[in-house]
Design an enzyme around this catalytic site. Sequence first.
Site, PDB file in Angstrom:
ATOM      1  N   ARG A 111       0.893  -1.171   0.000  1.00  0.00           N
ATOM      2  CA  ARG A 111       0.000   0.000   0.000  1.00  0.00           C
ATOM      3  C   ARG A 111       0.924   1.213   0.000  1.00  0.00           C
ATOM      4  NH1 ARG A 111      -5.320   1.316   3.545  1.00  0.00           N
ATOM      5  NH2 ARG A 111      -6.060  -0.195   2.019  1.00  0.00           N
TER       6      ARG A 111
ATOM      7  N   HIS B  57      -7.507   0.820  -6.243  1.00  0.00           N
ATOM      8  CA  HIS B  57      -7.677  -0.082  -5.093  1.00  0.00           C
ATOM      9  C   HIS B  57      -8.339  -1.354  -5.648  1.00  0.00           C
ATOM     10  CE1 HIS B  57      -7.808  -1.446  -1.128  1.00  0.00           C
ATOM     11  NE2 HIS B  57      -8.669  -0.621  -0.568  1.00  0.00           N
TER      12      HIS B  57
ATOM     13  N   GLN C  94      -9.973  -4.250  -3.419  1.00  0.00           N
ATOM     14  CA  GLN C  94     -11.242  -3.810  -2.832  1.00  0.00           C
ATOM     15  C   GLN C  94     -12.382  -3.995  -3.838  1.00  0.00           C
ATOM     16  OE1 GLN C  94     -11.988  -2.042   0.356  1.00  0.00           O
ATOM     17  NE2 GLN C  94     -13.985  -2.692  -0.397  1.00  0.00           N
TER      18      GLN C  94
ATOM     19  N   ASP D  37     -17.587   6.449  -0.785  1.00  0.00           N
ATOM     20  CA  ASP D  37     -16.314   6.441  -0.053  1.00  0.00           C
ATOM     21  C   ASP D  37     -16.137   7.827   0.546  1.00  0.00           C
ATOM     22  OD1 ASP D  37     -13.770   5.838   0.878  1.00  0.00           O
ATOM     23  OD2 ASP D  37     -12.799   5.892  -1.086  1.00  0.00           O
TER      24      ASP D  37
ATOM     25  N   CYS E  96     -16.358   1.017   1.163  1.00  0.00           N
ATOM     26  CA  CYS E  96     -15.119   0.271   1.420  1.00  0.00           C
ATOM     27  C   CYS E  96     -14.634   0.453   2.854  1.00  0.00           C
ATOM     28  CB  CYS E  96     -14.034   0.685   0.431  1.00  0.00           C
ATOM     29  SG  CYS E  96     -13.621   2.440   0.525  1.00  0.00           S
TER      30      CYS E  96
ATOM     31  N   ARG F 149     -13.515  -9.438   1.854  1.00  0.00           N
ATOM     32  CA  ARG F 149     -12.140  -9.150   1.413  1.00  0.00           C
ATOM     33  C   ARG F 149     -11.242 -10.378   1.623  1.00  0.00           C
ATOM     34  NH1 ARG F 149     -10.380  -3.722   1.865  1.00  0.00           N
ATOM     35  NH2 ARG F 149      -8.471  -4.519   0.920  1.00  0.00           N
TER      36      ARG F 149
HETATM   37  N1   CP Z   1     -11.161  -0.539   2.656  1.00  0.00           N
HETATM   38  C1   CP Z   1      -9.899  -0.572   3.058  1.00  0.00           C
HETATM   39  O1   CP Z   1      -8.968  -0.756   2.258  1.00  0.00           O
HETATM   40  O2   CP Z   1      -9.715  -0.404   4.399  1.00  0.00           O
HETATM   41  P1   CP Z   1      -8.342  -0.163   5.123  1.00  0.00           P
HETATM   42  O3   CP Z   1      -7.840   1.193   4.690  1.00  0.00           O
HETATM   43  O4   CP Z   1      -8.661  -0.195   6.596  1.00  0.00           O
HETATM   44  O5   CP Z   1      -7.373  -1.225   4.731  1.00  0.00           O
HETATM   45  N1  NVA Z   2     -10.226   6.466  -1.047  1.00  0.00           N
HETATM   46  C1  NVA Z   2      -9.797   6.033   0.255  1.00  0.00           C
HETATM   47  C2  NVA Z   2      -9.913   4.566   0.366  1.00  0.00           C
HETATM   48  C3  NVA Z   2      -9.555   4.004   1.722  1.00  0.00           C
HETATM   49  C4  NVA Z   2      -9.693   2.513   1.791  1.00  0.00           C
HETATM   50  C5  NVA Z   2      -8.371   6.483   0.481  1.00  0.00           C
HETATM   51  O1  NVA Z   2      -7.548   6.372  -0.432  1.00  0.00           O
HETATM   52  O2  NVA Z   2      -8.076   6.963   1.574  1.00  0.00           O
END
Ligand code: CP
Ligand code: NVA
Length: 308
Positions: A108, A135, A138, A227, A266, A292
């Site tokens: 990430r 993502h 997800q 989101d 998400c 997930r």
């Molecule tokens: N939805 C998601 O990716 O959650 P986290 O940021 O907690 O991993």
């Molecule tokens: N769009 C959000 C998703 C988190 C899972 C972010 O990037 O923070």
Amino acid sequence: MNHFTNIKDISYKNLRKILDDAKKRKFKRKNLETLEIDKDKPLKGNLLIQMFEKSSLRTRLSFYLAIRQLGGSALTLRPDELHLSRGAESVSDTAKILSTYGNIFMLRTDDEKKIKSFSKFLSIPLINGLSPESHPAQILSDIFTIEEITKRRVSKLNICWIGDSNNVLNSLIEASIKFSFNLNIGCPKNYNPSKEILNYIKNNIGKVKIFNKANEAIKNADVVLTDKVISMNDKVDKKKKIKDFLKFKLNSKLMSLSKDAFLLHCLPRGNEVTDEVFYGKNSKVWQQALNRVHVQKSILLFCLNKLR
Ligand code: CP
Ligand code: NVA
């Protein structure tokens, strides 16, 4: 081996294979406890190395459980513990070492270029666990949840996104083109998807429509996704952006314009959805979060060419 860095780079056939496998595996372990291993132990002896340069709750836990249920182990690295984070070791040397010790790397990151360079230098598969532009794990999991709940192919459904044009939406757009489903996007005019994404939509025969009015976007929706308005490390005037999205907040009145749609988010959530909707009967966010684990197991198997 296969990388899993973007939905658009994976064929429909393989995406469908991942979903089919996840469905079978989820069913088979109905009576097993969280850490009990799937009978076939397909990833016995394998190590997933995961690193988070941004916060995570779900992705961290779900990948941990995924590899454990497949018979392998996970090691989570903190970026500040690595020489790479201080510029004291190159991506290519780091990638070589990761490939020597581990079997799969999940990253990430806040730096899209890192996804590209790791995928070039690793000789083990790379999974994108969220980047500024996408993502994918997800969204593939969300397609699984949608089909699980509706018992219908996603291509037969009207999917609606109300919210920011962010990484999650980009992956949803890619999924709309791969799986050929109707996708209505509702967002304020100044927050349309990037030019690059708009070109991608134009160059692929898809069913994506953009509305700058939430009530138009949500009409006939079977599923509504949203989101946070402010994503992690979003470098914007936060107060202004939240104000700009006020008319796009998912409340009961807005949801009532859909076809009794259910809500997916998400997570984590912000103030883009009212408590009434978020905790209401049509909210499926907890089922979505747990799925997930199941889908990522099949993503891990796909990456290692072990899908049946
Ligand atoms: N939805 C998601 O990716 O959650 P986290 O940021 O907690 O991993
Ligand atoms: N769009 C959000 C998703 C988190 C899972 C972010 O990037 O923070």
